[in-house]
Write a protein that holds these residues in place. Structure first.
Motif, PDB file in Angstrom:
ATOM      1  N   GLU A  14       0.832  -1.204   0.000  1.00 50.57           N
ATOM      2  CA  GLU A  14       0.000   0.000   0.000  1.00 50.57           C
ATOM      3  C   GLU A  14       0.869   1.259   0.000  1.00 50.57           C
ATOM      4  O   GLU A  14       0.599   2.211  -0.741  1.00 50.57           O
ATOM      5  N   LYS A  15       1.933   1.251   0.805  1.00 47.33           N
ATOM      6  CA  LYS A  15       2.844   2.401   0.829  1.00 47.33           C
ATOM      7  C   LYS A  15       3.513   2.604  -0.528  1.00 47.33           C
ATOM      8  O   LYS A  15       3.641   3.735  -1.015  1.00 47.33           O
ATOM      9  N   LEU A  16       3.933   1.490  -1.148  1.00 44.43           N
ATOM     10  CA  LEU A  16       4.566   1.591  -2.469  1.00 44.43           C
ATOM     11  C   LEU A  16       3.581   2.083  -3.527  1.00 44.43           C
ATOM     12  O   LEU A  16       3.937   2.894  -4.388  1.00 44.43           O
ATOM     13  N   GLU A  17       2.347   1.595  -3.455  1.00 42.03           N
ATOM     14  CA  GLU A  17       1.330   2.048  -4.409  1.00 42.03           C
ATOM     15  C   GLU A  17       1.073   3.545  -4.247  1.00 42.03           C
ATOM     16  O   GLU A  17       0.932   4.268  -5.246  1.00 42.03           O
ATOM     17  N   ASN A  18       1.029   4.020  -3.015  1.00 46.88           N
ATOM     18  CA  ASN A  18       0.851   5.453  -2.772  1.00 46.88           C
ATOM     19  C   ASN A  18       2.049   6.246  -3.282  1.00 46.88           C
ATOM     20  O   ASN A  18       1.884   7.326  -3.862  1.00 46.88           O
ATOM     21  N   LEU A  19       3.241   5.710  -3.083  1.00 44.06           N
ATOM     22  CA  LEU A  19       4.453   6.355  -3.565  1.00 44.06           C
ATOM     23  C   LEU A  19       4.440   6.441  -5.099  1.00 44.06           C
ATOM     24  O   LEU A  19       4.751   7.487  -5.673  1.00 44.06           O
ATOM     25  N   ILE A  20       4.042   5.357  -5.743  1.00 38.59           N
ATOM     26  CA  ILE A  20       3.949   5.328  -7.203  1.00 38.59           C
ATOM     27  C   ILE A  20       2.912   6.337  -7.687  1.00 38.59           C
ATOM     28  O   ILE A  20       3.138   7.076  -8.655  1.00 38.59           O
ATOM     29  N   LYS A  21       1.759   6.352  -7.004  1.00 37.26           N
ATOM     30  CA  LYS A  21       0.700   7.290  -7.397  1.00 37.26           C
ATOM     31  C   LYS A  21       1.177   8.735  -7.285  1.00 37.26           C
ATOM     32  O   LYS A  21       0.936   9.552  -8.184  1.00 37.26           O
ATOM     33  N   ARG A  22       1.878   9.062  -6.191  1.00 34.43           N
ATOM     34  CA  ARG A  22       2.400  10.432  -6.035  1.00 34.43           C
ATOM     35  C   ARG A  22       3.428  10.755  -7.120  1.00 34.43           C
ATOM     36  O   ARG A  22       3.446  11.856  -7.663  1.00 34.43           O
TER      37      ARG A  22
ATOM     38  N   ILE B 250       4.877  13.421 -12.195  1.00 36.14           N
ATOM     39  CA  ILE B 250       5.376  13.297 -13.571  1.00 36.14           C
ATOM     40  C   ILE B 250       4.309  13.707 -14.582  1.00 36.14           C
ATOM     41  O   ILE B 250       4.589  14.439 -15.532  1.00 36.14           O
ATOM     42  N   TYR B 251       3.090  13.239 -14.396  1.00 40.88           N
ATOM     43  CA  TYR B 251       2.040  13.443 -15.399  1.00 40.88           C
ATOM     44  C   TYR B 251       1.032  14.526 -15.015  1.00 40.88           C
ATOM     45  O   TYR B 251       0.053  14.737 -15.735  1.00 40.88           O
ATOM     46  N   GLY B 252       1.248  15.205 -13.900  1.00 44.04           N
ATOM     47  CA  GLY B 252       0.295  16.203 -13.424  1.00 44.04           C
ATOM     48  C   GLY B 252       0.025  17.300 -14.430  1.00 44.04           C
ATOM     49  O   GLY B 252      -1.137  17.643 -14.705  1.00 44.04           O
ATOM     50  N   ASP B 253       1.099  17.863 -15.015  1.00 46.19           N
ATOM     51  CA  ASP B 253       0.920  18.934 -16.001  1.00 46.19           C
ATOM     52  C   ASP B 253       0.168  18.434 -17.224  1.00 46.19           C
ATOM     53  O   ASP B 253      -0.723  19.107 -17.736  1.00 46.19           O
TER      54      ASP B 253
ATOM     55  N   ILE C  16      -3.578  10.556 -14.646  1.00 45.66           N
ATOM     56  CA  ILE C  16      -3.136   9.817 -15.835  1.00 45.66           C
ATOM     57  C   ILE C  16      -3.910   8.517 -16.010  1.00 45.66           C
ATOM     58  O   ILE C  16      -4.110   8.054 -17.128  1.00 45.66           O
ATOM     59  N   HIS C  17      -4.378   7.937 -14.900  1.00 48.34           N
ATOM     60  CA  HIS C  17      -5.124   6.671 -14.998  1.00 48.34           C
ATOM     61  C   HIS C  17      -6.438   6.851 -15.751  1.00 48.34           C
ATOM     62  O   HIS C  17      -6.858   5.970 -16.502  1.00 48.34           O
ATOM     63  N   GLU C  18      -7.062   7.980 -15.566  1.00 44.63           N
ATOM     64  CA  GLU C  18      -8.294   8.276 -16.302  1.00 44.63           C
ATOM     65  C   GLU C  18      -7.993   8.302 -17.802  1.00 44.63           C
ATOM     66  O   GLU C  18      -8.738   7.753 -18.609  1.00 44.63           O
ATOM     67  N   TYR C  19      -6.897   8.929 -18.172  1.00 46.91           N
ATOM     68  CA  TYR C  19      -6.473   9.018 -19.579  1.00 46.91           C
ATOM     69  C   TYR C  19      -6.165   7.620 -20.121  1.00 46.91           C
ATOM     70  O   TYR C  19      -6.609   7.255 -21.205  1.00 46.91           O
TER      71      TYR C  19
END
Length: 112
Positions: free
Chosen positions: A72-80, A85-88, A98-101
């Motif tokens: 769970e911690k790693l998944e949260n780290l990946i999500k952040r 990276i893809y926020g802009d 990005i997951h929606e895209y």
């Protein structure tokens, strides 16, 4: 006396039949007791095995919970990291993340 003799013979036959039934009931009782003792022994053996496995099961459960927490911690780290990276990009194309895209384009690709 014939009547008395017949009555005596009837009672003797009944006693003989009851003796036979008694022998069957005693044998059935003995066999049932043996089965009961076997079942009690099986329960005792299984209880011992369960007691032996109890700590192992508890230890494995704790390890699973610990690994799930790490995942769970790693998944949260990946999500952040993905958000950074893809926020802009997500903002430019008007999506929340990005997951929606990815889901939208994956769905479109599957439809083709």
């Amino acid at each position: 006396t014939l009547r008395l003799k017949n009555k005596e013979e009837l009672i003797t036959n009944q006693i003989s039949g009851l003796d036979t039934r008694l022998k069957f009931v005693e044998k059935d009782f003995e066999m049932t007791n043996e089965k009961l003792q076997d079942a009690i022994n099986d329960v005792n053996i299984l209880t011992e095995k369960l007691n032996e496995l109890g700590p192992s099961i508890q230890e494995l459960t704790e390890q699973i919970e610990e690994r799930n927490s790490k995942i769970e911690k790693l998944e949260n780290l990946i999500k952040r990291a993905e958000e950074t990276i893809y926020g802009d990009f997500a903002e430019r194309v008007g999506i929340d993340d990005i997951h929606e895209y990815e889901e939208k384009h994956l769905r479109l690709a599957k439809e083709k």
